[in-house]
Enzyme design. Structure first.
Site, PDB file in Angstrom:
ATOM      1  N   HIS A   1      61.623  59.830  53.318  1.00  0.00           N
ATOM      2  CA  HIS A   1      62.395  60.157  52.116  1.00  0.00           C
ATOM      3  C   HIS A   1      63.893  60.228  52.376  1.00  0.00           C
ATOM      4  O   HIS A   1      64.691  60.158  51.442  1.00  0.00           O
ATOM      5  CB  HIS A   1      61.883  61.461  51.477  1.00  0.00           C
ATOM      6  CG  HIS A   1      62.240  62.710  52.211  1.00  0.00           C
ATOM      7  ND1 HIS A   1      61.392  63.329  53.093  1.00  0.00           N
ATOM      8  CD2 HIS A   1      63.340  63.479  52.166  1.00  0.00           C
ATOM      9  CE1 HIS A   1      61.956  64.418  53.563  1.00  0.00           C
ATOM     10  NE2 HIS A   1      63.152  64.532  53.018  1.00  0.00           N
TER      11      HIS A   1
ATOM     12  N   SER B   1      66.046  67.478  57.195  1.00  0.00           N
ATOM     13  CA  SER B   1      64.955  66.495  57.092  1.00  0.00           C
ATOM     14  C   SER B   1      65.030  65.448  58.191  1.00  0.00           C
ATOM     15  O   SER B   1      66.067  64.834  58.413  1.00  0.00           O
ATOM     16  CB  SER B   1      65.024  65.768  55.746  1.00  0.00           C
ATOM     17  OG  SER B   1      64.067  66.244  54.860  1.00  0.00           O
TER      18      SER B   1
ATOM     19  N   ASP C   1      55.407  60.298  55.365  1.00  0.00           N
ATOM     20  CA  ASP C   1      56.843  60.592  55.318  1.00  0.00           C
ATOM     21  C   ASP C   1      57.510  60.343  56.670  1.00  0.00           C
ATOM     22  O   ASP C   1      58.373  61.117  57.111  1.00  0.00           O
ATOM     23  CB  ASP C   1      57.081  62.040  54.860  1.00  0.00           C
ATOM     24  CG  ASP C   1      58.525  62.260  54.412  1.00  0.00           C
ATOM     25  OD1 ASP C   1      59.178  61.281  54.018  1.00  0.00           O
ATOM     26  OD2 ASP C   1      58.995  63.415  54.467  1.00  0.00           O
TER      27      ASP C   1
END
Length: 476
Positions: free
Chosen positions: A114, A217, A144
């Protein structure tokens, strides 16, 4: 005076003992300084740029949608200066900031999918402030995980650990770029392992209380040996920021995905072709199980591996090659890691009996199962508290159903309402008996005796599911 002196001496002795105890406790806490010195050069900042449609209602300064409480993937997502004045529908450039880490000296980098989703340009900034353009080798949205490539030689790499060896309670640390602050270090403990999150059935997440925020992230999660054991991916939040619940993708899962992306540019995973749902206490009773366990098959796709092997809606998968399916979320993980074309042995509960089936696992298709809708026809009534209508043969064929009646009305407080039946649902079977008319539904209901739960199979919004009906004792 001597008494005061004795009291002071005693007080000083107690204070010294307390300080000594605190110092001893401090010495027992982990020291991350050497870990950070060794690992920091291999951690990178990732900046991606993409053109997007301007959104009228941004979530604060980070561009997410305003949802009060949910599992949030976190990366800093901002409009550059001078790009926030256009009206709705205007194409604008948006920059996203995340983290990553180098896994090979020739420049392969791991991060979250993402972070680089739909990116037109990806730039990797190293610890020494060098900025290098990155090529997206591949990304897998289901786990992911994304694999990038930068040009370089003898680049600093991180040592990878074994996430299978993680234990709840052990210390872990994260390095990333929360809110753009490069190489920030936070630490905590492993709160849980093999955690399942909504819409992430293929990842057995590592839950920690490490402080994670937008920009973290894709960054690494370390054990005390300085080995990467996970990729920080999601948090549970009501505010958009850290609230004590952080989730990381196990490095063993991530590296399996990365190896496939590097070799083929895509990920292949095992596929049965079934829609599953959890087994509640009442459903377990209705299917003859001692307690909630397994994955209940609500629907089988035509010509899918499960259909070819003879699996049916209403089967409960209890194990895969001897590995227990303790809950429904376990099944996708077990099947997903099987190579397409391989055979697996499934233990099933069918009509109160345990059976085994051998299935040749397929490759996950790109398209989802088709959606469909039904039309209303004539009415009939049953003691369930529903008004139903038959379906024409053409409608059943369109929905890929062999039987079914449409629910038009549900009486408030009725047995059906208590079980969650809604208008528009299609009743396919009750107590594992096919239902093709209101009369047939009434007949099946009349034969169910005693206060016991029975399975009701519904078709709703293009998907099948089971609910448990507890009819109560028959009235004279």
């Amino acid at each position: 005076m001597q008494r005061i002196t004795r009291y002071l001496s005693l007080w000083l002795m107690l204070m010294m003992m307390a300080f000594a105890a605190q110092a001893a406790q401090a010495r027992e806490l982990p020291d991350f300084t050497e870990l950070v010195k060794q690992a920091a050069p291999g951690v990178v900042n990732i900046s991606s740029t993409r053109e997007v449609e301007q959104r009228a209602m941004p979530f604060g300064e980070f561009g997410g949608e305003e949802i009060p409480e949910f599992f949030r993937r976190f990366f800093e997502d901002q409009m550059p200066p001078g790009h926030g004045q256009g009206g709705p529908g205007r194409r604008q450039e948006r920059q996203s900031l995340g983290s990553g880490f180098i896994i090979s000296k020739d420049g392969y980098v791991l991060t979250n999918a993402h972070v680089v989703e739909s990116a037109d340009e990806i730039v990797v900034r190293l610890n020494d402030r060098r900025e290098l353009d990155a090529e997206l080798i591949g990304a897998d949205a289901k786990t992911d995980v994304a694999l990038l490539k930068i040009e370089g030689e003898n680049l600093p790499t991180l040592e990878l650990g074994d996430s299978e060896q993680l234990e709840v309670g052990e210390w872990v640390a994260a390095i990333g770029s929360p809110f753009g602050f490069d190489h920030s270090v936070t630490a905590g403990i492993v709160s849980a392992i093999n955690r399942t999150l909504p819409s992430d059935a293929y990842v057995p997440f590592i839950q920690t209380d490490v402080a994670i925020n937008p920009g973290n992230s894709g960054g690494p999660l370390f054990n005390l040996d300085g080995e990467v054991v996970g990729i920080n991916s999601q948090i549970f939040t009501r505010s958009g920021g850290f609230m004590g619940l952080s989730f990381a993708i196990p490095i063993n899962v991530a590296m399996d995905i990365a190896d496939q992306l590097r070799a083929d540019g895509r990920v292949s995973r095992g596929w049965l072709g079934v829609v599953i749902q959890p087994v509640s206490k009442d459903l377990a009773e209705s299917f003859g199980l001692e307690g909630p366990q397994g994955a209940l098959i609500a629907e089988v796709a035509p010509d899918a591996p499960a259909a070819k092997a003879g699996l049916k809606a209403g089967d409960i998968v209890l194990s895969v090659n001897g590995d227990e399916v303790d809950r429904s979320s376990t099944l996708p993980r077990l099947i997903g890691r099987v190579d397409p074309g391989s055979e697996v042995t499934l233990e099933l509960m069918r009509e109160g009996k345990r059976i085994t089936k051998t299935v040749t696992v397929g490759d996950w298709p790109s398209d989802e199962m088709p959606m469909a809708s039904a039309q209303d026809k004539d009415d009939s009534r049953t003691r369930l508290g529903v008004m139903v209508a038959p379906l024409a043969k053409e409608q059943l064929e369109e929905l890929n159903l062999s039987s079914g009646v449409r629910v038009e009305q549900v009486a408030p407080g009725s047995v059906a309402a208590s079980a969650g039946v809604r208008p528009g649902d299609i009743i396919v079977s009750l107590d594992q008996q096919d239902i093709d008319s209101g009369k047939r539904l009434s007949e099946v209901v009349s034969r169910i005796e005693g206060n016991r739960a029975v399975p009701l199979r519904l078709y709703r919004d293009g998907r099948s599911l089971f609910v448990a009906l507890r009819l109560g004792d028959q009235e004279d």
